[in-house]
Scaffold this active site. Structure first.
Site, PDB file in Angstrom:
ATOM      1  N   ASP A   1       0.838  -1.425   0.017  1.00  0.00           N
ATOM      2  CA  ASP A   1      -0.019  -0.157   0.079  1.00  0.00           C
ATOM      3  C   ASP A   1       0.841   1.255  -0.122  1.00  0.00           C
ATOM      4  O   ASP A   1       0.403   2.516  -0.213  1.00  0.00           O
ATOM      5  CB  ASP A   1      -1.098   0.162   1.056  1.00  0.00           C
ATOM      6  CG  ASP A   1      -0.307  -0.007   2.452  1.00  0.00           C
ATOM      7  OD1 ASP A   1       0.898  -0.025   2.468  1.00  0.00           O
ATOM      8  OD2 ASP A   1      -1.039  -0.207   3.529  1.00  0.00           O
TER       9      ASP A   1
ATOM     10  N   ASP B   1       2.750   2.597   2.345  1.00  0.00           N
ATOM     11  CA  ASP B   1       2.832   3.679   3.475  1.00  0.00           C
ATOM     12  C   ASP B   1       4.138   3.318   4.225  1.00  0.00           C
ATOM     13  O   ASP B   1       4.236   3.986   5.328  1.00  0.00           O
ATOM     14  CB  ASP B   1       1.770   2.968   4.658  1.00  0.00           C
ATOM     15  CG  ASP B   1       1.585   1.761   4.867  1.00  0.00           C
ATOM     16  OD1 ASP B   1       2.820   0.967   4.514  1.00  0.00           O
ATOM     17  OD2 ASP B   1       0.689   1.396   5.494  1.00  0.00           O
TER      18      ASP B   1
ATOM     19  N   ASP C   1      -8.294  -1.093  13.706  1.00  0.00           N
ATOM     20  CA  ASP C   1      -7.124  -0.931  14.600  1.00  0.00           C
ATOM     21  C   ASP C   1      -6.102  -0.100  13.568  1.00  0.00           C
ATOM     22  O   ASP C   1      -5.017  -0.614  12.911  1.00  0.00           O
ATOM     23  CB  ASP C   1      -6.411  -2.257  14.986  1.00  0.00           C
ATOM     24  CG  ASP C   1      -5.137  -1.974  15.823  1.00  0.00           C
ATOM     25  OD1 ASP C   1      -4.996  -0.647  16.163  1.00  0.00           O
ATOM     26  OD2 ASP C   1      -4.370  -2.712  16.180  1.00  0.00           O
TER      27      ASP C   1
ATOM     28  N   SER D   1      25.943   1.670  11.374  1.00  0.00           N
ATOM     29  CA  SER D   1      25.654   0.025  11.417  1.00  0.00           C
ATOM     30  C   SER D   1      25.900  -0.182  12.825  1.00  0.00           C
ATOM     31  O   SER D   1      25.262  -1.371  13.087  1.00  0.00           O
ATOM     32  CB  SER D   1      27.027  -0.292  10.701  1.00  0.00           C
ATOM     33  OG  SER D   1      28.285   0.126  11.073  1.00  0.00           O
TER      34      SER D   1
END
Length: 576
Positions: free
Chosen positions: A187, A189, A228, A264
């Site tokens: 999607d 996002d 949710d 890192s």
């Protein structure tokens, strides 16, 4: 739907293509630099593989051929790693076996194969002690002649991205590597339902990857009565009083996420020592190799800032995110680890492009700026010349903070972490044996650092060096850059967040470990001799959390009084 490639095939392409110049290089100079660096890593890889085969033969009292077959047999089958190993064995195996049987060490074997090359006017780069009879006698002409046939096979491993079937996939992989966004995000996002390839090991798991308005860290949509929307596991309506659970349990509790912009160390780079220690190698030891490679050899799921799983690489997991979650269960899944290997103030703006925070719709966040080494660490022989200058550090950090101010919701907090004093590495490791040298007591960390420097792939020439004056100069520059961060904290103000500074707590971490009966060298990753270990990450999280709790408690918010009720009603909330 379109054609879709299996994860194992994606992994195979990552394994074969990225080291061979998948990304387009805009000019000849960059391409030459890339080719040179790639050749150096090829040399190191050759020495590593030949060393492991030699030591496997020694540990199991077997022939070199049996040892090579044993090594390939340890690798996982389902991810095609065994196929890769056996393919490489077909090409290089006969010559490697022949040279091991002639008692050539790994350095000599790899130079004979021309996978390591001595450049004109440069020293012979070697990990192990030089042969007593001398290089010219050891490196015989027949071995060098055999290399001509071997090198003809190399194009079989290259150029796959020119194939029409793989062209689009290669482009997608290139974007994933460059942008540090999830490889699978249906999607768009910036959150994923898959763990690796920059998925939910790096940022909270998406609970609906078909709806871009549903993702971790957002403010609840209409108190999440039906859906949710922020993926924290709290939604629906209490049938007793008709009040939405999100409103009842989370409203006014100052819930917020944690985001780290790091290198890192923050991504938690780790190479398991059992991968390079012949006596510890097994199929089980290598079972996590595919997952590690698709995470760029990083383990953010166990990291100091955003770790959430029990460690499987030694030590234990403590993190700022887990502490925030214990303090307020409404913070569930609200974490983003925007770190990368090689991250520094010079390239942090590239990382910020992958930030997922919306001022209008999302919750505030605690953001850590934790570039603790790479502004002074590089592999150049004239390393001081290539360190970040103090005023450049100021400019880089201010640009970063202004970008954050334009994206973070009001009420956020930013914590600047100072650079580490990396003299700790040499002081605690240089006389100890590297995992490759433990069997025969023939490779110390001093030799390992020297080998990397000779190849010009030492991640930190300033600190991983026998030159004490250079180590001191590097520490001095690191201190100057930390002072810049302190000045910024004192002088700069921002609209949407307050600003704090904290020294990298290496001294406190060491003292805490010693009180527990440990030794300082255990805080350093054994294979690379450079990064903080799992123990260091866990203790670091504990110390940083306690400092914030006692110095700046408002950053963390109040403890949620409804945590027990949330745990009782939403029993499956703990799943990540």
């Amino acid at each position: 739907m379109g054609w879709k490639m299996a994860p194992s095939s994606v992994f195979l392409l990552l394994f074969l293509l990225l080291p061979n110049g998948l990304s387009s290089l805009p000019n000849v100079k960059q391409k030459l630099l890339y080719d040179d660096r790639h050749q150096k890593f090829t040399c190191m890889g050759c020495v590593l593989i030949v060393s492991m085969v030699e030591q496997l033969a020694q540990v199991h009292n077997s022939t070199a051929k049996e040892a090579l077959e044993r090594f390939c047999g340890y690798l996982p089958e389902k991810w095609t790693l065994q196929d890769i190993c056996f393919l490489i064995s077909e090409i290089f195996g006969p010559s490697i076996i022949k040279m091991i049987e002639r008692k050539m060490n790994a350095d000599v074997a790899c130079h004979a194969l021309q996978l390591c090359k001595q450049e004109a006017g440069q020293p012979f780069c070697h990990l192990y002690p030089l042969p007593k009879v001398g290089l010219k006698v050891t490196m015989k002409k027949p071995e060098r002649m055999a290399t001509v046939k071997i090198l003809k096979h190399i194009p079989r491993l290259l150029g796959l991205c020119s194939l029409p079937l793989l062209k689009n996939l290669c482009k997608k992989i290139e974007g994933f590597v460059k942008n540090k966004l999830p490889y699978e995000d249906f999607d768009g996002d910036k959150f994923s339902i898959f763990p690796t390839l920059r998925g939910y090991y790096w940022r909270g798991r998406d609970c609906d990857d078909a709806d871009a308005a549903v993702y971790p860290g957002r403010r609840p949509d209409q108190w999440d009565v039906k859906v949710d929307s922020n993926c924290n596991g709290i939604w629906g309506v209490d049938p007793k009083d008709g009040i939405p659970y999100e409103q009842k349990f989370c409203n006014g509790t100052e819930s917020k996420g944690v985001i780290i912009l790091g290198d890192s160390a923050s991504a938690h780079f780790h190479i398991p020592p059992e991968w390079v220690t012949a006596s510890q190698m097994s199929r089980k030891a290598f079972s996590n190799l595919p997952e590690a490679l698709t995470n760029e050899l990083d383990w953010p799921q166990f990291s100091e800032a955003t770790g959430f799983l029990n460690s499987t690489i030694g030590g234990w997991t403590e993190s700022i995110y887990l502490q925030l979650l214990r303090r307020n269960r409404c913070n569930h899944r609200d974490y983003q680890n925007l770190s990368k290997n090689g991250g520094s103030s010079e390239n942090v703006l590239d990382l910020l492009k992958s930030l997922a925070r919306n001022q209008q719709f999302d919750k505030p966040a605690i953001v850590f700026f934790s570039m603790v080494g790479n502004d002074v660490c590089n592999g150049y022989p004239d390393t001081v010349k290539h360190m970040t200058q103090p005023e450049k550090m100021r400019s880089n950090v201010l640009q970063t903070l202004r970008h954050l101010d334009s994206h973070l919701p009001k009420g956020s907090h930013v914590i600047l972490i100072g650079l580490v004093d990396g003299r700790f590495l040499w002081d605690n490791l240089h006389k100890r044996y590297h995992p490759l040298g433990q069997l025969n007591k023939d490779v110390t960390y001093e030799q390992f650092y020297s080998f990397l420097s000779c190849l010009r792939i030492n991640p930190c020439n300033g600190w991983m060096s026998s030159n004490s004056m250079l180590r001191d100069l590097t520490a001095e520059r690191a201190s100057q850059l930390s002072d810049i961060l302190k000045e910024i904290e004192k002088l700069e103000k921002f609209t949407n967040f307050d600003l704090f500074y904290m020294n990298y707590p290496i001294k406190e971490i060491t003292e805490m470990l010693q009180k527990m009966g440990g030794e300082a060298w255990q805080l350093i990753e054994p294979v690379d001799g450079f990064h903080p270990s799992q123990i260091a990450s866990a203790l670091g999280a504990r110390i940083v959390w306690n400092k914030i709790l006692h110095k700046w408690p408002r950053v963390l918010g109040q403890e949620n009084p409804f945590n027990n009720e949330i745990a009782m009603i939403f029993k499956d909330q703990g799943g990540h």
